[in-house]
Design an enzyme around this catalytic site. Sequence first.
Site, PDB file in Angstrom:
ATOM      1  CB  THR A  39      -0.929   0.038   1.234  1.00  0.00           C
ATOM      2  OG1 THR A  39      -0.116  -0.202   2.395  1.00  0.00           O
ATOM      3  CG2 THR A  39      -2.009  -1.009   1.157  1.00  0.00           C
ATOM      4  CB  ALA A 280       3.331   6.424   9.536  1.00  0.00           C
ATOM      5  CE  LYS A 281       2.937   0.499   4.188  1.00  0.00           C
ATOM      6  NZ  LYS A 281       1.838  -0.429   4.101  1.00  0.00           N
ATOM      7  NE  ARG A 282       1.875  10.680   9.430  1.00  0.00           N
ATOM      8  CZ  ARG A 282       1.454   9.726  10.245  1.00  0.00           C
ATOM      9  NH1 ARG A 282       0.829   8.672   9.764  1.00  0.00           N
ATOM     10  NH2 ARG A 282       1.649   9.813  11.536  1.00  0.00           N
ATOM     11  CG  ASP A 284       6.323   9.348   1.085  1.00  0.00           C
ATOM     12  OD1 ASP A 284       6.095   8.192   1.532  1.00  0.00           O
ATOM     13  OD2 ASP A 284       5.546   9.981   0.359  1.00  0.00           O
TER      14      ASP A 284
END
Length: 307
Positions: A39, A280-282, A284
């Site tokens: 994701t 978190a995936k955010r 980046d």
Amino acid sequence: QQTPEAPFLPAGRTVRMAGVGHGTTRMKTYRGRIAPTPTGLLHLGHAQTFWIARQRARQAGGKLVYRSEDLDPQRCKVEFSNAALEDLKWLGIDWDEGPDSGGDHAPYIQSQRIGRYRELLETLKGNRMVYPCCCSRKDVWDAVIAPHETGEEPIYPGTCRPPPGQTSTFEIGGVARLNWRFRVPSAETILFQDSCLGEQSFTAGSDFGDFVFWRHDDVPSYQLAVVADDHDMGITEVVRGEDLLKCTARQLLIYRALGWIAPTFHHCPLVTGEDGQRLAKRHDSLSLRAMREAGVSPEMIRSEFIR
Ligand code: GLU
């Protein structure tokens, strides 16, 4: 299909669920797995967990399986699946079976295994360990009186839960958005020995309630798919992030409901940012891809960031 003789357990029991399974009888060859969800781009947290999984498999002289957990059609993207394969190879993780290399347990892509999950849903419908539920997420939130600060989904209040041994009274054919929920035995203590964190204990019904087992949009839940795959792929130890401890407790109930022996578990500490918050995936800029493009070497990532 093997099913337990008494699916409805008396409340208040304490059951040691795992950590003793494999190895008490005959030593099995170690089989570990890494299971990214495509994701987003993988970040340092994934790098740490997957590297530890790789090390444990290699140290045990066992096998490592790569499985893509791409069940959510809305959120998973092929470009992230490809990026995960590439970035983990770049980091130095090597696997023995996977979507690219094949193996005896192929396919290693969850979206290609839906038939198997559906079969297990039918098994658990048959022994009434799951029941249909027409509550929306909003209904569940609205039903709880106390405000929730954790952001975690509240305990399901049991609106659609039929009494043990009985089937639902409502007509399921007429409901458009129907979840199937797993019946969690209330007040049972679930104990397991974690090889990293030591003994873990959760109380079913208060640490978590009846959880969604099959989604209203006809997608199997993570809990079901992961248990089915870890069992079918002969995984002997699951290495995953500490954030999934409670999921492990839920999954132990699924193993039992299916009459399966659970693997052992090793939950890795989470990697946190400078602010102490988990990555978190955010984040980046902390993705493996971004670090690689910025010239960071795999050796540097392994020595600086992986405990
Ligand atoms: N697919 C999950 C993730 O990417 C891991 C699931 C598991 O280890 O069971 O975080």
